[in-house]
Motif scaffolding. Sequence first.
Motif, short mmCIF file in Angstrom:
data_model
loop_
_atom_site.label_atom_id
_atom_site.label_comp_id
_atom_site.label_asym_id
_atom_site.label_seq_id
_atom_site.Cartn_x
_atom_site.Cartn_y
_atom_site.Cartn_z
N GLN A 56 -5.91 4.58 -13.54
CA GLN A 56 -5.72 5.58 -12.48
C GLN A 56 -4.23 5.79 -12.18
O GLN A 56 -3.77 6.91 -11.99
N TYR A 57 -3.50 4.70 -12.11
CA TYR A 57 -2.08 4.79 -11.73
C TYR A 57 -1.19 5.24 -12.89
O TYR A 57 -0.29 6.06 -12.69
N ILE A 58 -1.41 4.64 -14.05
CA ILE A 58 -0.52 4.91 -15.19
C ILE A 58 -1.36 5.11 -16.46
O ILE A 58 -1.38 4.25 -17.34
N TYR A 68 3.99 1.68 -1.16
CA TYR A 68 4.84 1.97 -2.32
C TYR A 68 4.26 1.58 -3.68
O TYR A 68 4.92 1.80 -4.71
N ASN A 69 3.05 0.99 -3.71
CA ASN A 69 2.49 0.53 -5.00
C ASN A 69 2.63 1.56 -6.12
O ASN A 69 3.09 1.25 -7.21
N GLU A 70 2.22 2.79 -5.82
CA GLU A 70 2.21 3.82 -6.86
C GLU A 70 3.62 4.12 -7.36
O GLU A 70 3.86 4.27 -8.56
N LYS A 71 4.55 4.20 -6.40
CA LYS A 71 5.94 4.48 -6.79
C LYS A 71 6.53 3.32 -7.59
O LYS A 71 7.25 3.53 -8.57
N GLN A 128 0.83 -1.21 0.00
CA GLN A 128 0.00 0.00 0.00
C GLN A 128 0.86 1.25 0.00
O GLN A 128 0.55 2.25 -0.64
N ASN A 165 5.11 3.17 -11.19
CA ASN A 165 5.66 4.25 -12.02
C ASN A 165 7.14 4.05 -12.31
O ASN A 165 7.63 4.36 -13.40
#
Length: 415
Positions: A289-291, A243-246, A241, A249
């Motif tokens: 949403q993320y990428i 670091y998922n977004e980092k 949760q 990307n």
Amino acid sequence: MKRIIYFLIICILIATIILVLLLINKKPKIEKDNNVYMLDLSNYSLEQIKEYSLNNKLNLNIIEEYDDKVLKDNLISQSILPNTIIKENDNLEIVISKGIDYEKHKVNELGNIPVMMYHQIKDMKNEDTKYTGGNVDYDGYTRTTEAFRKDLDFYYQNGYRMIRLIDYVNGKIDVELGYSPLVLTFDDGLNEVKVLGLDENDNIIIDPNCALGILEEYKAKYPDFNVTATFFLNSTLFYSQKYNEKIINYMIDHGYDIGNHTLSHPNINKISTTETQKEVGRMYQILEQYIPNKYVNIVALPYGNPSSSNENFKYILNGVYNNKEYNTITTLRVSWEADYSPFNSKFDKKYIKRIRAYDNNGTNYDIEYNFKKLENNKYISDGNIDTVVIKEDKKNDVNTTLSVITYWKNLKLII
Ligand SMILES: [Zn+2]
């Protein structure tokens, strides 16, 4: 007195003559150069070279040689260097390229391409597991870090170079002459990326002993390996949760791809068409949403289900969720062997085979078994992304909009 005057006049005359002579000598010499100089023939066609030799009465000798770098019918070398004086009956020898020796490099762009299926990579030695080779579980879905590094060395040393899955599907095979393409995939997002923390610039620090860390290590170890992989995720993404977004990307920024492994990893054989659309469509929306626009529209089928004949299959390719339509280019199944070249008429881009990356002493379709089998029919590149080079007898098997070059294996006479 007269004598002196005469003497002076003579002196002046002599001086004038000397001066005139000096002035004449100072004038630039206009000399006509009748010499003929050799031209640089590198941009001349063979016909033009023949004509040039004829006009200058040179004895032309043409030699043809294979050359990996000089295009077919272009000049490789000329025996008389440019700007050298030439005269009648001089011998001029030129070497013309026959292009790439496809036979020597065993070029075969209708050969098969391995798409490897990986899951978790655990930081362990092979001797620490109770299963065969680098398997961490009975089926070998999880591999040790030792085995994963050995796999990568094995692929590299056996002439494989990585390409992106989406490029394989779209027939964009950018591999050096004489080398073979290889595709890596990872499913589930579990134990594939481990983050140790953040550096002073808030960038993630990747554990060098997780799958991503090892892939990055091999980018540096073998720069021409073209390390890349496609990671197929569920709603849990990389199970982090924080670091998922980092992570996601980072992957896009470092040349990896992210694909769809459905929202909750169901067995799609056992759910309704509406649920199927939610599983696929909602997962695309999470990736969006993320990428946004940076993920690939490829679905790795959970448990390899359903088969392409199942009624739910078409809803994986195409459907609507939350009033939003989605389209899938390709699905990946769980299989036992390498799939066709994208230029082979039998290639089905909607339903691609993968090889399970595991050890079983060279049997039951493990890595060793498959790569031994591939030796007889693997894709070997001509080094040109825009041409498809195949053996003459395979020309009925090809299906591509690219230009096709055929060659015939030289027949060796047995006496
Ligand atoms: Zn899975």
